[in-house]
Structures are given as structure tokens and as C-alpha cells.
Design a protein around this motif. Structure first.
Motif, PDB file in Angstrom:
ATOM      1  N   UNK A  91       0.847  -1.190   0.000  1.00 22.46           N
ATOM      2  CA  UNK A  91       0.000   0.000   0.000  1.00 22.46           C
ATOM      3  C   UNK A  91       0.880   1.237   0.000  1.00 22.46           C
ATOM      4  N   UNK A  92       0.994   1.869  -1.154  1.00 20.79           N
ATOM      5  CA  UNK A  92       1.880   3.018  -1.289  1.00 20.79           C
ATOM      6  C   UNK A  92       1.128   4.188  -1.888  1.00 20.79           C
ATOM      7  N   UNK A  93       1.583   5.377  -1.565  1.00 19.37           N
ATOM      8  CA  UNK A  93       0.964   6.586  -2.092  1.00 19.37           C
ATOM      9  C   UNK A  93       2.069   7.531  -2.526  1.00 19.37           C
ATOM     10  N   UNK A  94       1.924   8.116  -3.729  1.00 19.27           N
ATOM     11  CA  UNK A  94       2.917   9.061  -4.242  1.00 19.27           C
ATOM     12  C   UNK A  94       2.492  10.480  -3.890  1.00 19.27           C
ATOM     13  N   UNK A  95       3.471  11.319  -3.600  1.00 23.22           N
ATOM     14  CA  UNK A  95       3.179  12.694  -3.219  1.00 23.22           C
ATOM     15  C   UNK A  95       4.192  13.660  -3.830  1.00 23.22           C
ATOM     16  N   UNK A  96       3.716  14.782  -4.349  1.00 24.82           N
ATOM     17  CA  UNK A  96       4.629  15.849  -4.736  1.00 24.82           C
ATOM     18  C   UNK A  96       5.103  16.532  -3.448  1.00 24.82           C
ATOM     19  N   UNK A 115       8.877  24.749   6.637  1.00 23.88           N
ATOM     20  CA  UNK A 115       7.912  24.074   7.506  1.00 23.88           C
ATOM     21  C   UNK A 115       7.456  22.772   6.852  1.00 23.88           C
ATOM     22  N   UNK A 116       7.289  21.730   7.668  1.00 25.99           N
ATOM     23  CA  UNK A 116       6.656  20.494   7.204  1.00 25.99           C
ATOM     24  C   UNK A 116       5.683  20.072   8.293  1.00 25.99           C
ATOM     25  N   UNK A 117       4.477  19.771   7.895  1.00 25.41           N
ATOM     26  CA  UNK A 117       3.485  19.354   8.879  1.00 25.41           C
ATOM     27  C   UNK A 117       3.485  17.833   9.003  1.00 25.41           C
ATOM     28  N   UNK A 118       3.950  17.276  10.132  1.00 28.57           N
ATOM     29  CA  UNK A 118       4.030  15.812  10.249  1.00 28.57           C
ATOM     30  C   UNK A 118       2.653  15.139  10.232  1.00 28.57           C
ATOM     31  N   UNK A 119       1.583  15.900  10.490  1.00 32.01           N
ATOM     32  CA  UNK A 119       0.245  15.311  10.497  1.00 32.01           C
ATOM     33  C   UNK A 119      -0.136  14.720   9.145  1.00 32.01           C
ATOM     34  N   UNK A 120       0.338  15.375   8.060  1.00 33.37           N
ATOM     35  CA  UNK A 120       0.093  14.851   6.707  1.00 33.37           C
ATOM     36  C   UNK A 120       0.516  13.393   6.633  1.00 33.37           C
ATOM     37  N   UNK A 121       1.668  13.091   7.266  1.00 33.00           N
ATOM     38  CA  UNK A 121       2.207  11.738   7.186  1.00 33.00           C
ATOM     39  C   UNK A 121       1.450  10.785   8.095  1.00 33.00           C
ATOM     40  N   UNK A 122       1.172  11.220   9.317  1.00 28.73           N
ATOM     41  CA  UNK A 122       0.422  10.351  10.225  1.00 28.73           C
ATOM     42  C   UNK A 122      -0.899   9.933   9.593  1.00 28.73           C
ATOM     43  N   UNK A 123      -1.544  10.907   8.935  1.00 31.52           N
ATOM     44  CA  UNK A 123      -2.840  10.623   8.306  1.00 31.52           C
ATOM     45  C   UNK A 123      -2.670   9.646   7.127  1.00 31.52           C
ATOM     46  N   UNK A 124      -1.678   9.907   6.274  1.00 32.78           N
ATOM     47  CA  UNK A 124      -1.493   9.047   5.103  1.00 32.78           C
ATOM     48  C   UNK A 124      -1.043   7.640   5.488  1.00 32.78           C
ATOM     49  N   UNK A 125      -0.340   7.519   6.613  1.00 29.03           N
ATOM     50  CA  UNK A 125       0.101   6.188   7.056  1.00 29.03           C
ATOM     51  C   UNK A 125      -1.055   5.354   7.605  1.00 29.03           C
ATOM     52  N   UNK A 126      -2.203   5.989   7.849  1.00 27.52           N
ATOM     53  CA  UNK A 126      -3.354   5.201   8.315  1.00 27.52           C
ATOM     54  C   UNK A 126      -3.757   4.164   7.273  1.00 27.52           C
ATOM     55  N   UNK A 127      -3.588   4.499   5.987  1.00 21.71           N
ATOM     56  CA  UNK A 127      -4.003   3.563   4.935  1.00 21.71           C
ATOM     57  C   UNK A 127      -2.850   3.136   4.028  1.00 21.71           C
ATOM     58  N   UNK A 128      -1.636   3.590   4.319  1.00 19.85           N
ATOM     59  CA  UNK A 128      -0.494   3.233   3.482  1.00 19.85           C
ATOM     60  C   UNK A 128       0.700   2.832   4.338  1.00 19.85           C
ATOM     61  N   UNK A 129       1.576   2.008   3.753  1.00 25.59           N
ATOM     62  CA  UNK A 129       2.800   1.622   4.452  1.00 25.59           C
ATOM     63  C   UNK A 129       4.022   2.353   3.902  1.00 25.59           C
ATOM     64  N   UNK A 130       3.910   2.816   2.649  1.00 24.73           N
ATOM     65  CA  UNK A 130       5.012   3.568   2.061  1.00 24.73           C
ATOM     66  C   UNK A 130       4.475   4.870   1.463  1.00 24.73           C
TER      67      UNK A 130
END
Lengths: 400, 400
Positions: A91-96, A115-130
Motif C-alpha cells: 500500500x503506497x501513495x505518491x506525493x509531490x 515548515x513540514x506538517x508531520x500530520x500529513x504523514x500520520x494521516x497518510x500512514x493510516x491507509x499506506x505503508x510507504x
């Protein structure tokens, strides 16, 4: 959940076979329970190809448009790698860059990450592993795409590691950090560990495996960086805080910078106006001056400094223009010199490094023309033809 | 300030020379005091090339990644065109779909435009005269890039024209809208004006210069569309509201659809379960059924319908699967038919069009197998070998 950031440079993703091999390795790690953020650069020569197209379009592209164009390279790589991963059942998701929330400030082509918002990653990791993130890019306050400049993908990786509080693994086409360049000195050993400050000093002094900038960022946030060859079993190098390293030697590495030029100017009178104008123009042209020495006596002014050889055209223009205002100005630009440097955090506590290096050069008939020291390094400008020999002599003298 | 939206398709921007010629034309219009929004597609075969790469990566790319990849094509074109414009001294800015504020809903590869904020444009026009926008793309609520599907760049252009309250000029590789396909009937005349509803009917019936979708959008917001050849002096066609057109004829155009298939199924018993399953599967497979006729008698059930020939594989799969559950099912798929249609808003008020068409076909020994009518069109399924002759006969009979 065990989370890591991994970065793969352009030569590691230059064709689809390589990308598939990387995808398989990533799958293996996911199967072992890891969550991965993977940063990739544009495939192989993509960026060069885009720049070639630009030269067919205009001689003076606007930076904003150039950034918009160049970011497509990484956007394509993340799409392909994520497709491969999904094809393998990961389960992977590509991001610009901007989708990953990378906000930047500064010049379009040399932006800094604000700035980088770590929440973007926590949220995307709910349904993805990479999560596959485009390196080298972000978005500014005006909603314009930007690139991070030289070594930008490394900076992306380290910044993502900092905001996710994970280590950062940077995969490239070298086996790790060497005590000196193995192409110059065959017996050079690979370092298992090196401190942030030593690594920064090495990069700054021309042993450029990693841009100073990304190491500085890792240092600020205390992010350990692993640097190694893509898909290799050879153990690479960990770059980390000095305090975490057991062994401390006076000299950890020798760097040889062959990409420098030595400039000498002379003027029959001491003239502050001349120097003021010179340094103003150097700053305006973003020419970084490294080692400077000056002699002022009855015969006038003589000054030498070293600069990067990429500034060759710039420095010639500057000095020629200056000669128009100051007719008696004489200048020489010499590329027949190199800079050799010893680097080691241990220099702080151990005395005698400078004198030992000095004596080693003398004993081997290697004259030096300028010297400069920092807290953890000593550098000498020597003749280019003595470069390799000097590396070997110093390496052996300090038992690196 | 006079503001317009212009759109250039892939073949109009297939190389840098063409892009430069377009840039020069745009400069000319800017010099005459216009503000321009320019929508461009990916250069020439770029999208095909990207799809070819994908097939080297995986057989089943995720739609999300595919959209992310494909949008790079237009992002590159806008960069190049904006560079050209700036090179010519025009203040231009390039924008991706999401930078232009194009919000979409629906499937990643077949998204619909939900919203465009015209303020983005008013603000950007404060410092620019041309805004170059990537067609075919937008961003959804989940901050994922999307593409608009077939004819998407036209839709982008019309939607931007609607939100900016300007006309929309669509430049392509045809001179405009013809009363019938000039490759089929040489004397076909080019229409100066055609109504939205006639244009939609023509598109739906196979005379596909513009996708129905973009004309529908123009109709909803009453945006006049100019359709013409890129950089040509030949006058193209205005597509606009019927009420704005002076002349009204019974028949405006003849469309010949050769991209259809005729399907006949027969079953020895009337069976509603069979039909229910058939139509469920057709819907699931997104197969659009066009003309349907059914006969139920003592010998059982016989049904014919027409579909697009792009659904060939899908329909074969569906009918073969259905045969497993209904052994006695017999089916024929025939591609030797074409559909000929007469289109004209005037049909509403003028009677006798159907009977005149009917008699024309009879008089010329052209048998037809199915017929269907809408408010402003009549269609007949005829043998493929009669197609061109039927176009000529009807064209002349109705004095188009």
C-alpha cells in the motif's frame, strides 16, 4: 510502528529495472513491519534533458517557470515507484513536495524548507505503508512551486526525518564516507561513523558526498544519517552527533579540493576603495571567497584568495570591469593549485596537528602557498601536481 | 480590460517552433490591449509516451498515480509557453490546474470541475497579461491531483471562460464545424454559426470536433465558443445560443458514425432475468447502449442494440459470461453497420423531416435497420458500404 526515511538519488532510479529492485527491497522492509517515507530524485538524466529543452526555448527562463518545469521530473519518479510498489501488493501513495506539505521560503530555484506538517504523514500512514515523496521541491507562500537547489533531495529527506523524528538513510552510488577519496589514495578506508561537524567540514572542503546543508539540518535536529550504496550489502557510514561516537582521533579524514582557483591581484597603491568595490562585486555575483591573504607595503597592495572554479567566468568579468576604473590593477587567475585539508573533531583536544602536518609537507618537498585553520580542520594550498602525493603522505603520517 | 480564454490542443503545441508561433500571436493580442487566459494540453505525443512508460512499470496502475504522472505533461507545456512569452517581453505566468484553483470531484481520471475561484485570476492579472493554465487537470478534496478525462482541456477552457465571464476560443487542427465530414462529402460547407444543442447532438452522434461535455458546460453558462484552426486566417465556427442565431434551417448537419457496433441477441424464451442481468452488466462495465429494439413473440426474445466500437472487448466478455448462465443464448456482434444522423434545431418547428429523409433513403436503395429520433435529430442504422452515398444523398435532398 518503526518509521524511517529513505532517499534514492537520480542514478539509483535511472531506469525501471532499478526502480523495481528498489520497490522489492522496500516491500521486504514493509513485510518486516516498517513504515517508510521514500524520497526520490528525477530519473537519471531527466533534469538535464529538461534543461536542454529550455535552452531551445529561451536563453533567460524565469526562475518561477524553470522551477515549475523541473519539478515534473520528481513527480514522474514518485508516480512510477508508487505504481511498482502497488503492483507488488504494497500500500503506497505518491506525493509531490507540496502534497507532502513542504513549505519553502526564498529564491524559486534555491529555496529553503520553512515548515513540514508531520500530520500529513500520520494521516497518510493510516491507509499506506510507504509514502513516496518527490525530493528537491516544495511550494512557497505565493502558491508557486519551488526547488531546493543543489543537493535538494537530501535536504528533503533529512527535513522529513526531522519532522517525523526518524533516522534518515541516504542511498547513492558510493559505498559510504571515506577517510579520503579512494580514487586519489587507494588504501583509503571507509568510515563506519563520522560526526556531523566532521562531515560538514569534509563537504565544505571538497569531499562532497553530501551537501553541507543537509548535514547541518541533521545536526540541528539530531537526526542520524546512514549513507551507503543503493541495494548493496557493503556497510555504509553513519553520520551522527560527536557525543555518540566512541572513538576520537586527531584526524578523521583528508580532503583534496581540485575545484578551486587561486586569484592574485596587485595594485601600486594601498587603496581601500578598490577593495571595497571588489568585495561588493563578489558578493553581488554570489562568488564565495575562501582563503584570503593580503600584503600591503611600499610597493602597494597584493592580495590572494581562492574561489570555486565554477565561478571562473564571473571572476574574470568582475576583475576586467574593475580594471576599467583602476587602470593600474593587475590580476592573475591560476587553476594550477589545489587545496588539501585535514579534518578531525579530535583536533580540538589534541595539539600538534598543525605542526605535524607542516613538517610532513616540508619533509616531502611539498611547498604550500596559503594556509587556513578552523576549529576542526587545517587546509593548505599546494601545487596541483603535488596533490595525490600529499594525500598519501598525510594519510600515512597521521595513521588514518 | 478585454479578457479572453484561448485553448490550444496537443497537436498545436507539438514542438517548440509551434509554441513560439503561438506565443508571438498572443503577444500581438496583448499589445492590442487584451488580457488572456491560455489553456494548453501536453505537447504532441507526451501523454502517449508516459502511458508507454507506465506499461513498462505495471499492468494495473492505480488511477491516483496515473493522474499524478499524466499531469506532468501539461505542467511542462505551460512552463515552456510562459518562458516563450516572457522571452518576447510579455508578462506571463504559468499555472498548474490546482494553482489556477481548479477543484474537482469524482474519479481520479475522469474528474469533473466542481469549482473555480475567479479571484485567483483577477489577482494574477494585476502583474501579468497572460496566464498560461495547464488543461485537463485539477485537484480534489483529498489534495490529490486529478485529470478530467476525454476532451478535458476543452472543458478546462470553457470552465475558465465561465468563471471569468469571457468568450472561449478553442484552436485545433480543423478549420471549424462542417455540416458533414468533408472527408466523406467533399462539398460539405463550413458552418459560421451552430447552436449549442446542435453541436452537442453532432458530437453525441459521432461528428466529434468537441466533446459533448464542454459544449454542455458552455450552454449552461452561455459562453460563446469559437472553434478554428491554430494560427489560420480561415474563419472558424461560433458555437452559441440558438436565440442568438438569425438563420434557422430544418437540417444543419449530417453526422456519420462509423465507430459503432450492432449487437443482436436471441433467446428461445421471454426471460426478464436475462435482460436484467444483461443491463446490470452493461452498466457495471460502463458500456453505453444507444439504439435499442426488441421483439418478443412465440419464438422467444430478440433484441438489437448499438454500442461504441471501443467497447468491443467488454461486450464480448459480458455476453460470453451471460451464455454460461443462459445456455440457449445466441448473440451476434456486427461491425458492418454505420449510423447516419440528421441534426437541426429547426426540426422542432418544421414537420416532414423524418418522412423526407425516409423517402430519400428508399429512393436511393439504401435499406435501414433501426431508427431513432430526438427533438433535434433523426438517426438510421444502415450498411457501412452505403454510408458515404447516404451522406451525399441526404445533404443534397435537404439543401444543406
Amino acid at each position: 510502528m518503526n518509521r524511517s526515511v529513505l532517499k534514492f538519488g537520480g542514478s539509483s532510479v535511472s531506469d525501471f529495472t532499478k526502480i523495481r529492485n528498489i520497490a522489492e527491497m522496500l516491500k521486504h522492509r514493509v513485510d518486516n513491519g516498517e513504515q517508510l517515507i521514500v524520497v526520490v530524485s528525477a530519473m537519471g538524466k531527466t533534469t538535464d534533458q529538461l534543461m536542454e529543452n529550455v535552452s531551445a526555448v529561451t536563453e533567460n527562463p524565469k526562475d518561477e517557470e524553470l522551477a515549475l518545469l523541473l519539478t515534473t521530473g520528481e513527480q514522474q519518479t514518485v508516480s512510477y515507484l508508487s505504481m511498482m510498489l502497488n503492483d507488488l501488493g504494497v500500500n503506497a501513495k505518491a506525493m509531490t513536495g507540496y502534497q507532502a506539505g513542504i513549505k519553502t521560503v526564498g529564491h524559486h530555484l534555491k529555496s529553503r524548507i520553512a515548515e513540514i506538517n508531520p500530520e500529513t504523514f500520520n494521516k497518510s500512514f493510516e491507509t499506506n505503508d510507504v509514502l513516496v515523496v518527490a525530493g528537491f521541491q516544495g511550494i512557497n507562500d505565493s502558491f508557486e512551486l519551488t526547488t531546493l537547489g543543489r543537493g535538494g533531495s537530501d535536504t528533503t529527506a533529512v527535513a522529513l526525518a526531522a519532522s517525523n523524528q526518524t533516522p534518515c538513510e541516504i542511498y547513492t552510488d558510493v559505498d559510504g564516507v571515506y577517510a579520503t577519496d579512494p580514487r586519489v589514495y587507494k588504501q583509503a578506508k571507509r568510515l563506519s561513523y563520522v560526526s556531523y561537524e566532521e562531515m560538514m567540514e569534509m563537504s565544505a572542503l571538497g569531499a562532497g558526498v553530501l551537501e553541507t546543508r543537509s548535514v547541518e539540518l541533521a545536526n540541528n535536529y539530531d537526526i542520524p544519517i546512514y549513507l551507503g550504496r543503493t541495494l548493496s550489502n557493503v556497510k555504509g557510514t553513519w553520520i551522527m552527533a560527536q557525543s555518540d561516537l566512541l572513538e576520537k582521533k586527531a584526524v578523521t579524514g583528508v580532503a583534496l579540493d581540485t575545484h578551486m582557483m587561486h586569484v592574485t591581484i596587485s595594485y601600486p597603491l594601498p587603496d581601500n576603495k578598490l577593495l571595497t568595490q571588489l568585495f561588493t562585486k563578489l558578493e553581488e555575483g554570489s562568488v564565495n571567497v575562501d582563503m584570503i591573504s593580503q600584503i600591503v607595503n611600499l610597493e602597494g597592495l597584493q592580495m590572494s584568495f581562492t574561489i570555486k572554479d565554477t565561478d571562473a567566468i564571473q571572476i574574470t568579468n568582475i576583475l576586467e570591469k574593475l580594471s576599467e576604473d583602476f587602470n593600474a590593477l593587475d590580476f592573475k587567475i591560476n587553476e594550477e593549485y589545489v587545496k588539501i585539508s585535514l579534518i578531525g573533531s579530535g583536533m580540538r583536544d589534541m595539539s600538534g596537528v598543525a605542526s605535524k602536518a607542516f613538517m610532513t609537507l616540508i619533509a616531502n618537498d611539498i611547498p604550500f602557498y596559503q594556509t587556513t585553520t578552523s576549529e576542526i580542520s587545517i587546509s593548505y594550498v599546494i601545487d596541483a601536481f603535488n596533490g595525490e602525493r600529499a594525500v598519501a603522505n598525510l594519510y600515512e603520517a597521521f595513521d588514518i
